[in-house]
Design a protein around this motif. Structure first.
Motif, PDB file in Angstrom:
ATOM      1  N   VAL A  21       0.823  -1.213   0.000  1.00  0.00           N
ATOM      2  CA  VAL A  21       0.000   0.000   0.000  1.00  0.00           C
ATOM      3  C   VAL A  21       0.854   1.258   0.000  1.00  0.00           C
ATOM      4  N   CYS A  22       2.163   1.099   0.051  1.00  0.00           N
ATOM      5  CA  CYS A  22       3.056   2.245  -0.040  1.00  0.00           C
ATOM      6  C   CYS A  22       3.197   2.684  -1.494  1.00  0.00           C
ATOM      7  N   ASP A  23       3.583   3.913  -1.686  1.00  0.00           N
ATOM      8  CA  ASP A  23       3.693   4.475  -3.033  1.00  0.00           C
ATOM      9  C   ASP A  23       5.029   4.173  -3.693  1.00  0.00           C
ATOM     10  N   TYR A  24       6.026   3.820  -2.886  1.00  0.00           N
ATOM     11  CA  TYR A  24       7.359   3.509  -3.410  1.00  0.00           C
ATOM     12  C   TYR A  24       7.973   2.465  -2.502  1.00  0.00           C
ATOM     13  N   ARG A  25       8.559   1.442  -3.120  1.00  0.00           N
ATOM     14  CA  ARG A  25       9.190   0.359  -2.350  1.00  0.00           C
ATOM     15  C   ARG A  25      10.660   0.259  -2.729  1.00  0.00           C
ATOM     16  N   LEU A  26      11.519   0.469  -1.739  1.00  0.00           N
ATOM     17  CA  LEU A  26      12.959   0.372  -1.930  1.00  0.00           C
ATOM     18  C   LEU A  26      13.467  -0.747  -1.027  1.00  0.00           C
ATOM     19  N   ALA A  27      14.160  -1.713  -1.610  1.00  0.00           N
ATOM     20  CA  ALA A  27      14.548  -2.903  -0.856  1.00  0.00           C
ATOM     21  C   ALA A  27      16.057  -3.044  -0.737  1.00  0.00           C
ATOM     22  N   ASN A  28      16.485  -3.467   0.439  1.00  0.00           N
ATOM     23  CA  ASN A  28      17.855  -3.927   0.647  1.00  0.00           C
ATOM     24  C   ASN A  28      18.049  -5.204  -0.167  1.00  0.00           C
ATOM     25  N   GLU A  29      19.181  -5.347  -0.823  1.00  0.00           N
ATOM     26  CA  GLU A  29      19.378  -6.503  -1.693  1.00  0.00           C
ATOM     27  C   GLU A  29      19.363  -7.832  -0.941  1.00  0.00           C
ATOM     28  N   ASP A  30      19.496  -7.795   0.380  1.00  0.00           N
ATOM     29  CA  ASP A  30      19.466  -9.024   1.167  1.00  0.00           C
ATOM     30  C   ASP A  30      18.054  -9.426   1.596  1.00  0.00           C
ATOM     31  N   ALA A  31      17.052  -8.618   1.271  1.00  0.00           N
ATOM     32  CA  ALA A  31      15.691  -8.883   1.719  1.00  0.00           C
ATOM     33  C   ALA A  31      15.060 -10.052   0.968  1.00  0.00           C
ATOM     34  N   LEU A  32      14.154 -10.732   1.648  1.00  0.00           N
ATOM     35  CA  LEU A  32      13.283 -11.725   1.027  1.00  0.00           C
ATOM     36  C   LEU A  32      11.857 -11.221   1.132  1.00  0.00           C
ATOM     37  N   LEU A  33      11.071 -11.434   0.068  1.00  0.00           N
ATOM     38  CA  LEU A  33       9.697 -10.968   0.044  1.00  0.00           C
ATOM     39  C   LEU A  33       8.771 -12.125  -0.320  1.00  0.00           C
ATOM     40  N   GLY A  34       7.637 -12.215   0.354  1.00  0.00           N
ATOM     41  CA  GLY A  34       6.722 -13.297   0.037  1.00  0.00           C
ATOM     42  C   GLY A  34       5.403 -13.192   0.776  1.00  0.00           C
ATOM     43  N   LEU A  35       4.440 -13.994   0.315  1.00  0.00           N
ATOM     44  CA  LEU A  35       3.107 -14.062   0.905  1.00  0.00           C
ATOM     45  C   LEU A  35       2.791 -15.521   1.229  1.00  0.00           C
ATOM     46  N   PRO A  36       3.185 -15.996   2.395  1.00  0.00           N
ATOM     47  CA  PRO A  36       3.036 -17.421   2.730  1.00  0.00           C
ATOM     48  C   PRO A  36       1.667 -17.806   3.290  1.00  0.00           C
ATOM     49  N   ALA A  37       0.655 -16.952   3.140  1.00  0.00           N
ATOM     50  CA  ALA A  37      -0.631 -17.176   3.801  1.00  0.00           C
ATOM     51  C   ALA A  37      -1.228 -18.551   3.506  1.00  0.00           C
ATOM     52  N   VAL A  38      -1.130 -19.007   2.244  1.00  0.00           N
ATOM     53  CA  VAL A  38      -1.759 -20.291   1.890  1.00  0.00           C
ATOM     54  C   VAL A  38      -1.192 -21.441   2.720  1.00  0.00           C
ATOM     55  N   LYS A  39       0.070 -21.338   3.105  1.00  0.00           N
ATOM     56  CA  LYS A  39       0.690 -22.398   3.902  1.00  0.00           C
ATOM     57  C   LYS A  39       0.142 -22.420   5.324  1.00  0.00           C
ATOM     58  N   GLU A  40      -0.466 -21.307   5.742  1.00  0.00           N
ATOM     59  CA  GLU A  40      -1.044 -21.196   7.083  1.00  0.00           C
ATOM     60  C   GLU A  40      -2.560 -21.359   7.036  1.00  0.00           C
ATOM     61  N   CYS A  41      -3.077 -21.795   5.881  1.00  0.00           N
ATOM     62  CA  CYS A  41      -4.516 -21.897   5.613  1.00  0.00           C
ATOM     63  C   CYS A  41      -5.211 -20.553   5.843  1.00  0.00           C
ATOM     64  N   LEU A  42      -4.564 -19.503   5.307  1.00  0.00           N
ATOM     65  CA  LEU A  42      -5.127 -18.164   5.307  1.00  0.00           C
ATOM     66  C   LEU A  42      -5.071 -17.620   3.882  1.00  0.00           C
ATOM     67  N   ILE A  43      -5.638 -16.460   3.667  1.00  0.00           N
ATOM     68  CA  ILE A  43      -5.488 -15.766   2.388  1.00  0.00           C
ATOM     69  C   ILE A  43      -4.894 -14.386   2.669  1.00  0.00           C
ATOM     70  N   PRO A  44      -4.129 -13.854   1.734  1.00  0.00           N
ATOM     71  CA  PRO A  44      -3.387 -12.611   2.002  1.00  0.00           C
ATOM     72  C   PRO A  44      -4.214 -11.339   1.825  1.00  0.00           C
ATOM     73  N   SER A  45      -5.390 -11.323   2.459  1.00  0.00           N
ATOM     74  CA  SER A  45      -6.198 -10.116   2.558  1.00  0.00           C
ATOM     75  C   SER A  45      -6.348  -9.440   1.189  1.00  0.00           C
ATOM     76  N   MET A  46      -6.289  -8.124   1.170  1.00  0.00           N
ATOM     77  CA  MET A  46      -6.521  -7.390  -0.069  1.00  0.00           C
ATOM     78  C   MET A  46      -5.318  -7.380  -1.007  1.00  0.00           C
ATOM     79  N   SER A  47      -4.263  -8.114  -0.660  1.00  0.00           N
ATOM     80  CA  SER A  47      -3.186  -8.340  -1.627  1.00  0.00           C
ATOM     81  C   SER A  47      -3.720  -9.106  -2.830  1.00  0.00           C
ATOM     82  N   LEU A  48      -4.781  -9.871  -2.614  1.00  0.00           N
ATOM     83  CA  LEU A  48      -5.420 -10.582  -3.720  1.00  0.00           C
ATOM     84  C   LEU A  48      -5.968  -9.595  -4.757  1.00  0.00           C
ATOM     85  N   TYR A  49      -6.265  -8.397  -4.331  1.00  0.00           N
ATOM     86  CA  TYR A  49      -6.775  -7.336  -5.200  1.00  0.00           C
ATOM     87  C   TYR A  49      -5.639  -6.455  -5.714  1.00  0.00           C
TER      88      TYR A  49
END
Length: 249
Positions: free
Chosen positions: A113-141
């Motif tokens: 929901v931020c307007d600009y995303r700047l990442a450290n090259e060591d960062a990992l990004l992901g949406l593991p909700a399905v593995k927890e039997c959840l859904i990732p909220s409005m990220s689906l939109y």
């Protein structure tokens, strides 16, 4: 507030997620603090840019699974989390996600929901909700609109994290900076955004937020109204004077 720190200096604000002992995972108190931050910023008329960063070695790893598993975090907390993010998305303030480390689950949802995303090259990004039997909220939109349906399906349905460089290739983050340059890159980005004319920034953010939801002619009508406001503003006049002074007009 104990779990999030808000610091305001002039036109900029710094939001630090402060649960480093659990990689800035969110519990019920954290969600309440996030909403408090949003409330305070909604009345901070001078603030134009807000940067979000995590304390320690992570940005945020999402919901605190220990509290979720013990029943201390439930649906009302998820709803309140989404309420805060939706409010951020609709504010005139520009939000910069300074992704200094792992950015997973609700942490990535916050970054989206931020307007600009700047990442450290060591960062990992992901949406593991399905593995927890959840859904990732409005990220689906939001996510398909940002990176396309195929990439969004990959990230959401597999639930596997990706590196910052892959995220940059997917257009999930705007820029990746080496660890040694990350802090300077964040400050430079914030300074550039803060120096822009507020009227045109506000109008552009509002219009971009409607870009996928309105028919062309309806969008054009809104755009022309915002354009008229920019053209008539004192900020536009000053911008033209500055350009003339540099020989660009």
């Amino acid at each position: 507030m104990r779990t999030i720190r808000l610091e305001v200096a002039g036109v900029t604000a710094r939001i630090t997620l402060q649960r480093p002992e659990v990689l800035n995972a969110g519990n019920a108190e954290w969600v309440a603090d996030l909403n408090e931050v949003v409330t305070r910023l909604s009345t901070a008329s001078d603030v134009r840019v807000a940067v979000i960063i995590g304390a320690g070695r992570a940005f945020s790893t999402g919901v605190d699974l220990k509290e979720l598993g013990s029943g201390q975090f439930g649906l009302p907390d998820f709803v309140a989390w989404e309420d805060a993010m939706t409010a951020m998305e609709r504010m005139d303030i520009l939000f910069v996600a300074a992704i200094n480390g792992h950015c997973l689950g609700g942490g990535l949802q916050l970054a989206l929901v931020c307007d600009y995303r700047l990442a450290n090259e060591d960062a990992l990004l992901g949406l593991p909700a399905v593995k927890e039997c959840l859904i990732p909220s409005m990220s689906l939109y939001r996510l398909p609109r940002l990176i396309g349906m195929a990439r969004a399906r990959e990230l959401i349905l597999l639930g596997e994290p990706i590196t910052a460089r892959v995220a940059e290739r997917y257009a999930l983050v705007n820029r990746v900076a080496p660890a040694a340059e990350f802090t300077n890159a964040v400050e430079e980005t914030v300074a550039k955004l803060a120096a822009l004319p507020p009227a045109s920034v506000r109008a552009s953010k509002r219009l971009l937020g409607r870009a996928f939801d309105l028919a062309f002619d309806e969008f054009r009508t809104l755009m022309q109204k915002e354009f008229e406001g920019c053209l008539a503003s004192e900020e536009h006049r000053r911008a033209m004077e500055a350009l003339r002074g540099h020989g660009h007009v």
